[in-house]
Design a protein around this motif. Structure first.
Motif, PDB file in Angstrom:
ATOM      1  N   UNK A   1       0.740  -1.247  -0.021  1.00 38.92           N
ATOM      2  CA  UNK A   1      -0.026  -0.137  -0.148  1.00 38.92           C
ATOM      3  C   UNK A   1       0.808   1.293   0.071  1.00 38.92           C
ATOM      4  N   UNK A   2       1.799   1.219   0.789  1.00 36.31           N
ATOM      5  CA  UNK A   2       2.880   2.421   0.891  1.00 36.31           C
ATOM      6  C   UNK A   2       3.307   2.656  -0.498  1.00 36.31           C
ATOM      7  N   UNK A   3       3.845   1.858  -1.369  1.00 38.52           N
ATOM      8  CA  UNK A   3       4.275   2.158  -2.663  1.00 38.52           C
ATOM      9  C   UNK A   3       3.122   2.614  -3.800  1.00 38.52           C
ATOM     10  N   UNK A   4       1.936   2.240  -3.649  1.00 37.43           N
ATOM     11  CA  UNK A   4       0.709   2.541  -4.307  1.00 37.43           C
ATOM     12  C   UNK A   4       0.577   4.016  -3.958  1.00 37.43           C
ATOM     13  N   UNK A   5       0.292   4.298  -2.703  1.00 37.71           N
ATOM     14  CA  UNK A   5       0.102   5.528  -2.345  1.00 37.71           C
ATOM     15  C   UNK A   5       1.273   6.789  -2.826  1.00 37.71           C
ATOM     16  N   UNK A   6       2.357   6.128  -2.567  1.00 38.99           N
ATOM     17  CA  UNK A   6       3.589   7.070  -3.234  1.00 38.99           C
ATOM     18  C   UNK A   6       3.315   7.317  -4.531  1.00 38.99           C
ATOM     19  N   UNK A   7       3.090   6.408  -5.404  1.00 38.90           N
ATOM     20  CA  UNK A   7       2.999   6.494  -6.924  1.00 38.90           C
ATOM     21  C   UNK A   7       1.848   7.516  -7.149  1.00 38.90           C
ATOM     22  N   UNK A   8       0.858   7.369  -6.448  1.00 37.31           N
ATOM     23  CA  UNK A   8      -0.351   8.379  -6.741  1.00 37.31           C
ATOM     24  C   UNK A   8      -0.239   9.619  -6.219  1.00 37.31           C
ATOM     25  N   UNK A   9       0.152   9.870  -5.033  1.00 35.28           N
ATOM     26  CA  UNK A   9       0.021  11.223  -4.458  1.00 35.28           C
ATOM     27  C   UNK A   9       1.529  12.024  -4.229  1.00 35.28           C
ATOM     28  N   UNK A  10       2.673  11.161  -3.984  1.00 34.46           N
ATOM     29  CA  UNK A  10       3.806  11.778  -3.677  1.00 34.46           C
ATOM     30  C   UNK A  10       4.749  12.652  -4.586  1.00 34.46           C
ATOM     31  N   UNK A  11       5.381  13.696  -4.265  1.00 35.52           N
ATOM     32  CA  UNK A  11       6.296  14.173  -5.114  1.00 35.52           C
ATOM     33  C   UNK A  11       7.839  13.828  -4.460  1.00 35.52           C
ATOM     34  N   UNK A  12       7.608  13.241  -3.275  1.00 35.99           N
ATOM     35  CA  UNK A  12       8.776  12.702  -2.842  1.00 35.99           C
ATOM     36  C   UNK A  12       8.591  11.439  -2.052  1.00 35.99           C
ATOM     37  N   UNK A  13       9.681  10.170  -2.351  1.00 41.56           N
ATOM     38  CA  UNK A  13       9.289   9.263  -1.087  1.00 41.56           C
ATOM     39  C   UNK A  13      10.573   8.993  -0.580  1.00 41.56           C
ATOM     40  N   UNK A  14      10.412   8.954   0.724  1.00 38.09           N
ATOM     41  CA  UNK A  14      11.453   8.732   1.661  1.00 38.09           C
ATOM     42  C   UNK A  14      11.508   7.400   2.567  1.00 38.09           C
ATOM     43  N   UNK A  15      12.450   6.891   2.628  1.00 36.63           N
ATOM     44  CA  UNK A  15      12.754   5.535   3.405  1.00 36.63           C
ATOM     45  C   UNK A  15      13.674   5.911   4.736  1.00 36.63           C
ATOM     46  N   UNK A  16      13.173   6.258   5.994  1.00 35.99           N
ATOM     47  CA  UNK A  16      13.852   6.442   7.031  1.00 35.99           C
ATOM     48  C   UNK A  16      14.528   5.296   7.676  1.00 35.99           C
TER      49      UNK A  16
END
Length: 311
Positions: free
Chosen positions: A183-198
């Motif tokens: 779900x995290x990758x799918x939401x990032x693909x849809x809404x994010x301008x940046x993806x962060x892995x802390x």
């Protein structure tokens, strides 16, 4: 590669402490000042003098800084109604002249919810609410003048919202992050301008970036539209003694920090950042845990930043 300052003020910091480090970061040339969104200290600390609210803090910093970008890593979806959050983000974006970025997550720290009487649903519901919050907040912030925004979900419903106030930026950058496999990758693909892995290893970053790129391809989005970032604890010294002193000040072991963070001399840290760059990271959030050690912030800017800007 650009460097950003990332702080955890729930561990014990006043607004004035945060203002001092934000101004130091701005003068030193960092790209941004980010803070966590938590209300309770973690670990053995007492958290004195107490927490500061993330968006109240950023509103103040918006008026007391001039160029540095400001944001959250990450705002908890359990803390605020998405309509209220959109108003806060847009207002602080106006107050800063268009320098705000919104990191948004599902919320995870149950103890702080209990301590402050904030509902804490199970993980499935929290993530469902988080997905709807992303839709609502980005929808409100992106609504054009003269138009309205409506939304009907399982948890939130908005009808003919005027979506005011309007932010300066269009769009406001949104950071999505975490290690979820689906779900995290799918939401990032849809809404994010940046993806962060802390706080992930180089291999963790490689793997999760791959999942998000695959989700972008499935969604028909060009993955090159996203900025790719990591966040790591930083503990840099001019020599081993200074590294050890800084590690002791935050209650961490030097070798553990070398393995799991950015620790050592400037050259050692540059080499470690280079390994993250090699797997696709374009931005590093340097988590400074001793907020009174402004020399540390300046040292990283002087000795690390010039060497990694070309990565």
């Amino acid at each position: 590669m650009d460097l950003r300052v990332f702080t955890e003020p729930q561990q014990g910091a006043t607004y004035d402490d945060l203002l001092a480090i934000a101004r130091t970061a701005e003068a030193a040339g960092y790209d941004a000042f980010f803070r966590s969104d938590h209300f309770l200290a973690m670990g053995d600390g007492d958290g004195l003098p107490g927490p500061t609210d993330a968006w109240t803090t950023l509103a103040g910093l918006a008026r007391e800084t001039r160029t540095i970008r400001l944001g959250t890593l990450v705002t908890s979806a359990t803390f605020r109604h998405p309509g209220v959050l959109a108003v806060q983000v847009a207002q602080v974006d106006q107050m800063s002249g268009g320098r705000v970025e919104l990191g948004l997550g599902s919320g995870w720290y149950e103890a702080e919810h209990r301590a402050y009487g904030i509902p804490f649903p199970d993980v499935r519901e929290r993530f469902d609410r988080y997905a709807e919050q992303l839709a609502v907040v980005t929808g409100l912030l992106g609504t054009s003048a003269g138009e309205t925004f409506s939304f009907t979900g399982d948890h939130y419903e908005l009808s003919d919202s005027p979506a005011l106030p309007r932010p300066v930026q269009q769009p406001v950058p949104v950071v999505v992050g975490g290690g979820g496999k689906r779900r995290t990758p799918a939401l990032a693909a849809r809404y994010a301008s940046e993806f962060n892995l802390p706080f992930g290893s180089v291999e963790d970053v490689r793997t999760q970036f791959g999942r998000v790129r695959a989700a972008c391809e499935q969604a028909g989005r060009d993955a090159r539209e996203l900025t790719w970032s990591s966040a790591l604890v930083v503990c840099v010294g001019r020599d081993d003694a200074e590294v050890a002193r800084r590690a002791a000040a935050i209650g961490r072991d030097v070798e553990e920090l070398r393995a799991n963070g950015l620790a050592g001399t400037p050259d050692e840290v540059v080499e470690k950042i280079g390994r993250y760059s090699a797997v696709g990271s374009q931005r590093t959030y340097c988590q400074f845990l001793d907020l009174g050690d402004l020399d540390h912030v300046e040292l990283v800017a002087e000795r690390v930043m010039p060497q990694v800007t070309a990565l």
